[in-house]
Design an enzyme around this catalytic site. Sequence first.
Site, PDB file in Angstrom:
ATOM      1  N   LYS A 184       8.674  18.790  14.665  1.00 46.71           N
ATOM      2  CA  LYS A 184       9.599  20.035  14.976  1.00 46.71           C
ATOM      3  C   LYS A 184       9.089  21.097  13.864  1.00 46.71           C
ATOM      4  CE  LYS A 184      13.638  17.977  16.866  1.00 46.71           C
ATOM      5  NZ  LYS A 184      13.369  18.506  18.146  1.00 46.71           N
ATOM      6  N   LYS A 187      18.865   9.233  28.074  1.00 48.98           N
ATOM      7  CA  LYS A 187      18.461   8.771  26.653  1.00 48.98           C
ATOM      8  C   LYS A 187      19.559   9.163  25.546  1.00 48.98           C
ATOM      9  CE  LYS A 187      15.758  11.789  23.833  1.00 48.98           C
ATOM     10  NZ  LYS A 187      14.660  12.391  23.480  1.00 48.98           N
ATOM     11  N   ASP A 234      13.531   9.459  18.554  1.00 47.64           N
ATOM     12  CA  ASP A 234      13.746  10.633  19.242  1.00 47.64           C
ATOM     13  C   ASP A 234      12.552  10.898  20.400  1.00 47.64           C
ATOM     14  OD1 ASP A 234      15.799  12.555  20.197  1.00 47.64           O
ATOM     15  OD2 ASP A 234      14.437  14.136  19.375  1.00 47.64           O
ATOM     16  N   HIS A 270       9.294   9.109  24.727  1.00 49.28           N
ATOM     17  CA  HIS A 270       8.153   9.941  25.521  1.00 49.28           C
ATOM     18  C   HIS A 270       6.741   9.987  24.971  1.00 49.28           C
ATOM     19  CE1 HIS A 270      11.721  12.187  26.468  1.00 49.28           C
ATOM     20  NE2 HIS A 270      11.961  12.748  25.202  1.00 49.28           N
ATOM     21  N   ASP A 280      13.695   9.363  31.592  1.00 54.28           N
ATOM     22  CA  ASP A 280      12.837   9.654  30.670  1.00 54.28           C
ATOM     23  C   ASP A 280      12.303  11.217  31.127  1.00 54.28           C
ATOM     24  OD1 ASP A 280      10.740  10.722  28.803  1.00 54.28           O
ATOM     25  OD2 ASP A 280      10.207   8.676  28.097  1.00 54.28           O
ATOM     26  N   HIS A 281      12.936  12.178  30.781  1.00 53.69           N
ATOM     27  CA  HIS A 281      12.533  13.289  31.579  1.00 53.69           C
ATOM     28  C   HIS A 281      11.127  13.608  31.599  1.00 53.69           C
ATOM     29  CE1 HIS A 281      13.356  15.694  27.919  1.00 53.69           C
ATOM     30  NE2 HIS A 281      12.421  16.362  28.368  1.00 53.69           N
ATOM     31  N   LYS A 315       7.726  15.280  34.682  1.00 55.18           N
ATOM     32  CA  LYS A 315       6.862  16.432  34.567  1.00 55.18           C
ATOM     33  C   LYS A 315       5.887  16.452  35.345  1.00 55.18           C
ATOM     34  CE  LYS A 315       8.027  17.682  29.457  1.00 55.18           C
ATOM     35  NZ  LYS A 315       8.521  19.030  29.750  1.00 55.18           N
ATOM     36  N   GLU A 321       6.780  21.082  18.334  1.00 55.15           N
ATOM     37  CA  GLU A 321       7.821  21.907  18.845  1.00 55.15           C
ATOM     38  C   GLU A 321       7.710  23.167  17.735  1.00 55.15           C
ATOM     39  OE1 GLU A 321      11.433  19.793  20.839  1.00 55.15           O
ATOM     40  OE2 GLU A 321      10.627  18.631  19.367  1.00 55.15           O
ATOM     41  N   ARG A 366      36.064  14.929  30.524  1.00 55.01           N
ATOM     42  CA  ARG A 366      37.351  14.733  30.144  1.00 55.01           C
ATOM     43  C   ARG A 366      38.287  16.003  30.246  1.00 55.01           C
ATOM     44  NH1 ARG A 366      37.411  11.543  24.266  1.00 55.01           N
ATOM     45  NH2 ARG A 366      35.992  13.169  23.903  1.00 55.01           N
TER      46      ARG A 366
HETATM   47  P1  NAD Z   1      27.992  17.041  25.659  1.00 51.83           P
HETATM   48  O1  NAD Z   1      28.412  16.562  24.139  1.00 51.83           O
HETATM   49  O2  NAD Z   1      27.645  18.459  25.566  1.00 51.83           O
HETATM   50  O3  NAD Z   1      28.807  16.539  26.590  1.00 51.83           O
HETATM   51  C1  NAD Z   1      29.347  15.199  26.920  1.00 51.83           C
HETATM   52  C2  NAD Z   1      29.956  15.254  28.221  1.00 51.83           C
HETATM   53  O4  NAD Z   1      30.734  13.970  28.139  1.00 51.83           O
HETATM   54  C3  NAD Z   1      31.382  16.250  28.458  1.00 51.83           C
HETATM   55  O5  NAD Z   1      31.322  16.575  29.509  1.00 51.83           O
HETATM   56  C4  NAD Z   1      32.484  15.441  28.026  1.00 51.83           C
HETATM   57  O6  NAD Z   1      33.689  15.935  28.549  1.00 51.83           O
HETATM   58  C5  NAD Z   1      32.257  14.004  28.460  1.00 51.83           C
HETATM   59  N1  NAD Z   1      32.947  12.978  27.852  1.00 51.83           N
HETATM   60  C6  NAD Z   1      33.058  12.721  26.207  1.00 51.83           C
HETATM   61  N2  NAD Z   1      33.787  11.558  26.200  1.00 51.83           N
HETATM   62  C7  NAD Z   1      34.154  11.051  27.552  1.00 51.83           C
HETATM   63  C8  NAD Z   1      35.086  10.083  28.048  1.00 51.83           C
HETATM   64  N3  NAD Z   1      35.518   9.237  26.982  1.00 51.83           N
HETATM   65  N4  NAD Z   1      35.260  10.219  29.124  1.00 51.83           N
HETATM   66  C9  NAD Z   1      34.401  10.981  30.105  1.00 51.83           C
HETATM   67  N5  NAD Z   1      33.840  11.884  29.998  1.00 51.83           N
HETATM   68  C10 NAD Z   1      33.470  11.947  28.581  1.00 51.83           C
HETATM   69  O7  NAD Z   1      26.809  16.128  25.412  1.00 51.83           O
HETATM   70  P2  NAD Z   1      25.390  16.437  26.185  1.00 51.83           P
HETATM   71  O8  NAD Z   1      24.162  17.250  25.532  1.00 51.83           O
HETATM   72  O9  NAD Z   1      25.688  16.933  27.808  1.00 51.83           O
HETATM   73  O10 NAD Z   1      24.695  14.981  26.459  1.00 51.83           O
HETATM   74  C11 NAD Z   1      25.029  14.055  27.288  1.00 51.83           C
HETATM   75  C12 NAD Z   1      24.183  12.686  27.286  1.00 51.83           C
HETATM   76  O11 NAD Z   1      22.752  13.066  27.508  1.00 51.83           O
HETATM   77  C13 NAD Z   1      24.173  12.009  25.819  1.00 51.83           C
HETATM   78  O12 NAD Z   1      23.905  10.834  26.008  1.00 51.83           O
HETATM   79  C14 NAD Z   1      22.934  12.631  25.250  1.00 51.83           C
HETATM   80  O13 NAD Z   1      22.167  11.887  24.151  1.00 51.83           O
HETATM   81  C15 NAD Z   1      22.022  12.821  26.427  1.00 51.83           C
HETATM   82  N6  NAD Z   1      21.061  13.882  26.497  1.00 51.83           N
HETATM   83  C16 NAD Z   1      21.178  15.337  26.492  1.00 51.83           C
HETATM   84  C17 NAD Z   1      20.168  16.087  26.246  1.00 51.83           C
HETATM   85  C18 NAD Z   1      20.483  17.640  26.297  1.00 51.83           C
HETATM   86  O14 NAD Z   1      19.556  18.467  26.390  1.00 51.83           O
HETATM   87  N7  NAD Z   1      21.991  18.010  26.063  1.00 51.83           N
HETATM   88  C19 NAD Z   1      18.899  15.737  26.410  1.00 51.83           C
HETATM   89  C20 NAD Z   1      18.491  14.554  26.623  1.00 51.83           C
HETATM   90  C21 NAD Z   1      19.627  13.674  26.564  1.00 51.83           C
END
Ligand code: NAD
Length: 482
Positions: free
Chosen positions: A331, A148, A235, A240, A177-178, A182, A216, A51
Amino acid sequence: MVSRVIPVKTFDLVIFGGTGDLARRKILPGLFRRFCAGQMPPDAAVVGAARSDMDSASYRDFVGEAVREFGGEETKADGKLAAFLERLHYVPIDARGEAGWRELAALMRAGTVHAFYFSVAPSLFGDLAERLNQHGLTDEDSRIVVEKPFGRDLASAKELNRDLAAFFDESQIYRIDHYLGKETVQNLMAVRFGNMLFEPLWNSQYVDHIQITVAETVGVGGRGEYYDKSGAMRDMVQNHLMQLLCLIAMEPPSQFNPDAVRDEKLKVIRALDDVEPHHIVRGQYDAGDEGPSFREEVGDARSRTESYIAMKVGVSNWRWAGTPFYLRTGKRLKARCSEIVVVFKALNHSIFGEQEDHRNVLSIRLQPDEGMTLGVTIKEPGPGGMRLIDVPLDMSFAEALGENGDQTDAYERLIMDVIRGNQTLFMRGDEVEAAWAWTDPIIDGWDTRGDVPKIYDSGSEGPVDAVQLLARDTRVWRKVAS
Ligand code: NAD
């Protein structure tokens, strides 16, 4: 030892959510490391789509910073980062809007693999799938990667599966599922199905019980709002720990191919017993030197969400009936450690007379220091009769394999598998649904009964009730060691 890496076709990878935390910490630095390893074809392209209103030049600055922070040593090598950044583009897109799609389509080249990584909230998966289709960005060779959490219960997972299936075939959907990326997790299969030694003993006749621990030291930190709605069951356990259990318990697939492996994992999930409420311990961490309490961190003084769970799980099939699987995750525990421990039965008869209980124990460490230890019983050195002791045959992968043991991050491996079109390490839709079908009644039971998690000390091994869970079966948890 020659490392044989299968080259990949050239690709255009679009990262929806390309400015988010996951892209910054994992996906983009991972791609950079694959680029340095020579695995990313020189003309492959990566497009960030999110966005934020920025252009490709400012996206390259953003990615450069992320890679310098999380990309490892190679960021210091001359010219590599600059060459990688040249492969990047950016298109501002709102998953629910119509702007930006034409620009994105213009960047997609004919004859390349098109992969779309949905690194956004699951509520946007359906919108993205629909718009990709509407704007003609996909063909039968395109693939999508989804993060996820894949649903929060069976109904929502089914809905997500339906939304994606409306535009993509199952063979095009890569559910991450990361944990499955591993190295040691894949080694579970190599150890079981690549050695004569273990498989004949891998059943309830010889295995007393199995412990799976994912501990953790960190708390929920900034993820409080998300975590309070999720808890350790959704979670960690539903995905996992369940995946680890499947790899330990499954029958040998006839071949190492995606559907053969996933069919066998699915059979394990379907063989899981319903869990009795008294076979589950839920906990919540208290405040301590390590930080505020769980309830303070999630901002709800009455939260009933668990940050810890321990459970006894039965697998009702020919191989495992009678051998319990004990799972625990939490945790703010004493140490960060992921480990699978297979405890074999005691000998039927000891020719050495009265001795304390000696058993073979195979432990497989996922983190830290990936490796395996096999406890064997030998004679205690020195005179004075035949006294037995247990000693470890210890193998640290890093020590044993040197440079070839260099652990590629799970995300890197999984992204490259997407490009190769290999779904073995990704969850199939029916697998995810079966996992929720098993998890839902457990969570519903807590809600109906109004169960409140036990409070445990930060930096401890979790609630004492978890110790009792095994003590009732005259067993003990392995010490959680960092
Ligand atoms: P974040 O909130 O940091 O980033 C979200 C991203 O989505 C941003 O780039 C934002 O611009 C974009 N976005 C939001 N609304 C949007 C829209 N309407 N259209 C287009 N883009 C849009 O989130 P994150 O931590 O990067 O997580 C992303 C996904 O990965 C989530 O589903 C989260 O559950 C999953 N996830 C994250 C992690 C992690 O370590 N961060 C681990 C496992 C899974």
